[in-house]
Write a protein that holds these residues in place. Structure first.
Motif, PDB file in Angstrom:
ATOM      1  N   LYS A 310       0.640  -1.317   0.222  1.00  0.00           N
ATOM      2  CA  LYS A 310       0.117  -0.015  -0.113  1.00  0.00           C
ATOM      3  C   LYS A 310       0.715   1.186   0.013  1.00  0.00           C
ATOM      4  N   ASP A 320      -4.829   7.272  -0.719  1.00  0.00           N
ATOM      5  CA  ASP A 320      -4.720   6.425   0.298  1.00  0.00           C
ATOM      6  C   ASP A 320      -5.805   5.441   0.217  1.00  0.00           C
ATOM      7  N   ALA A 323      -5.222   3.117  -3.185  1.00  0.00           N
ATOM      8  CA  ALA A 323      -4.127   2.109  -2.579  1.00  0.00           C
ATOM      9  C   ALA A 323      -4.765   1.083  -1.638  1.00  0.00           C
ATOM     10  N   GLN A 324      -5.487   1.400  -0.678  1.00  0.00           N
ATOM     11  CA  GLN A 324      -6.007   0.540   0.278  1.00  0.00           C
ATOM     12  C   GLN A 324      -7.112  -0.499  -0.544  1.00  0.00           C
ATOM     13  N   THR A 327      -5.141  -3.126  -2.353  1.00  0.00           N
ATOM     14  CA  THR A 327      -4.076  -4.192  -1.901  1.00  0.00           C
ATOM     15  C   THR A 327      -5.051  -5.020  -0.810  1.00  0.00           C
ATOM     16  N   ALA A 333      -4.429  -6.798  -6.036  1.00  0.00           N
ATOM     17  CA  ALA A 333      -3.118  -6.224  -5.938  1.00  0.00           C
ATOM     18  C   ALA A 333      -2.481  -6.529  -7.177  1.00  0.00           C
TER      19      ALA A 333
END
Ligand code: ADP
Ligand code: MG
Length: 488
Positions: A310, A320, A323-324, A327, A333
């Motif tokens: 992340k 953020d 990315a969260q 992942t 991912a």
């Protein structure tokens, strides 16, 4: 006593079956498929026959170490198996081989990111008390008016992870469960499917009044098929306990179940204490020694974990949140990394995956973890993102192309070529179309010039439509403004 005088106290007990080829204490193959015929993956050891001797599965120890280290645990130099005695038909030996006072891993933690329903996201550290190895039990099957027992699961390696009671809301319990599940998937030791029972998460719940100086009685909630169910069960149990205390009642130490259909808690049984299990060291197994070299080797071989991945995605320019989301499931991912490997811009790729692609997946009920099986391959997604980035197609066209690839597969660039979908940025073609549209829409032009600015959008739409949706919207906006200006 109003409800906000109370705080929830939650500790999680997690049981994760380990994806080893054979069982915890024998060479019997592990078959986790729910479709397997009952009692086909068994051997004398799983059936608890007298005269059998257990042998520790080295792979299970290694997997346990991987999880322990990923959870920042200390690995004591020695761990030991113990017998936990209780009687139940799914446990033919009359005891389960587990670990008691010398677990594999101790004193770790996991940092979680919590997004409450109303409020700001925050991070929190939850301490992990221990992780120990044990064997799973068989399963009782209630069918045709009878009860049957299936020992396929008996002896499957199980890692039990226990947290300290550091969790203070259903949202935090959910965040912990998601993060832990992601770690298990990244490590490749468990596929995280709670509906198949290979991952079981049991919240221990009590509530604390602001005037309390110690913990109150806790209950334990079993049987949830998903993290979402666990969240709802936890919320319901916190509310039930607060209500009980506020009406002058008290909470009984009990094991509860959760009925997702009725959205209701059910009381299952009252809890045993450690003394009733009569734990003692397993005499048939040696103490397991874990050398410092082994700890270092396993530690060095750990793959990149969700938090690190992340952080790397954020460094590529992702928000953020994106990315969260990208992942949380290993499969997602991997997909995103495949798109990056195809040369796509990270931010644009993240955007297309988390919006257009996820909405197609939702529409067709494809789970995030099955993203690897869709027709839009990472290479196709990368090609699409590059077409948008270079201005070869506009977003509207890209959405159409994505839908085509979703249904039929194929290469976006080839589809754009074959269907003549390339974006028109050529100003002279756009000017010509705009002149025609403005001539035929004189009423709208008059309204716009009279100060009705919202008409601009309608004119814009008419031009885009006249150009088959292929025009570059930025160029259209600019030229349209100029042309309207000329007519003032
Ligand atoms: P046991 O050995 O009986 O299972 P533990 O003390 O080991 O009990 O705790 C089991 C789980 O219950 C742990 O996750 C722990 O954090 C949690 N826990 C302990 N006390 C409380 C409490 N008062 N309220 C909520 N959870 C608790
Ligand atoms: Mg327990």
């Amino acid at each position: 006593m109003p409800a906000n005088d109370w705080k929830a106290i939650i500790g999680l007990e997690i049981h994760a079956e380990l994806l080893t080829a054979s069982k915890m204490f024998s060479a019997c193959p592990v078959v986790t498929s729910v479709d397997a015929d009952p009692n086909t993956a068994v051997d004398p050891l799983s059936l608890g026959m007298p005269g059998t001797l257990p042998v520790v599965n080295a792979r299970a120890i290694e997997f346990g170490l991987m999880v322990g280290l990923a959870l920042h645990c200390e690995i004591p130099p020695f761990n030991q198996f113990a017998r936990k005695s209780y009687f139940y038909p799914d446990l033919p030996k009359g005891y389960q081989i587990s670990q008691y006072d010398r677990p594999l891993a101790i004193n770790g933690y996991l940092d979680i990111e919590v997004t409450p329903e109303n409020g700001e996201a925050y991070t929190k550290r939850v301490r992990v008390r221990r992780a120990h190895l044990e064997e799973d039990t068989g399963k009782l099957v209630h069918a045709d008016g009878g009860t049957y027992v299936d020992y396929n699961r008996a002896g499957v390696p199980l890692l039990e992870i226990v947290t300290e009671p550091d969790i203070n809301s259903a949202e935090e319990a959910e965040a912990f469960a998601r993060e832990l599940r992601a770690i298990l998937q990244y490590l490749g030791v468990n596929d995280g499917d709670m509906s198949k029972g290979v991952l079981r998460i049991e919240p221990n719940i009590s509530v604390m009044h602001k005037t309390d100086t110690g913990y109150r009685t806790r209950t334990e909630v079993k049987n949830q098929n998903s993290i979402r169910h666990m969240y709802r069960a936890t919320k319901a149990e916190i509310e039930r306990q607060i209500k009980l205390y506020e009406s002058g009642g008290s909470v009984d130490a009990a094991t509860l179940g959760w009925d997702e259909v009725k959205q209701k808690l059910t009381i299952q049984r009252h809890k045993e204490s450690a003394a009733e299990y009569r734990y003692f060291p397993e005499p048939d197994l040696p103490i397991v020694e874990i050398s410092r070299e082994e700890v270092q080797t396993v530690s060095a071989r750990l793959p990149e974990l969700p938090a690190a991945k992340k952080a790397r995605f954020v460094a590529l320019g992702l928000t953020d949140y994106d990315a969260q989301v990208l992942t949380m499931d290993k499969a997602v991912a991997d997909y995103f990394e495949g798109v990056l490997a195809g040369g796509a811009n990270a931010k644009t790729a993240a955007n297309w995956i988390t919006t257009a692609l996820f909405s197609l997946m939702n529409k067709h009920s494809i789970e995030r973890e099955d993203i690897g099986s869709i027709k839009v391959t990472p290479a196709a997604m990368a090609a699409l993102v590059k077409l948008v980035e270079s201005g070869a197609i506009n977003k509207g066209t890209a959405t159409t192309v994505l839908e085509t690839v979703w249904a039929e597969g194929g290469d976006p660039a080839a589809i754009v070529q074959a269907k003549g979908l390339a974006q028109v940025s050529d100003t002279s073609a756009i000017v010509t179309t705009i002149e025609q549209v403005l001539a035929s829409q004189s009423a709208m032009v008059t309204r716009y010039l009279g100060g009705e600015e919202k008409v601009f959008g309608a004119l814009m739409g008419a031009v885009m439509k006249a150009m088959g949706g292929k025009a570059n919207p930025q160029v259209v906006t600019e030229v349209l403004k100029v042309e309207l200006g000329k007519r003032k």
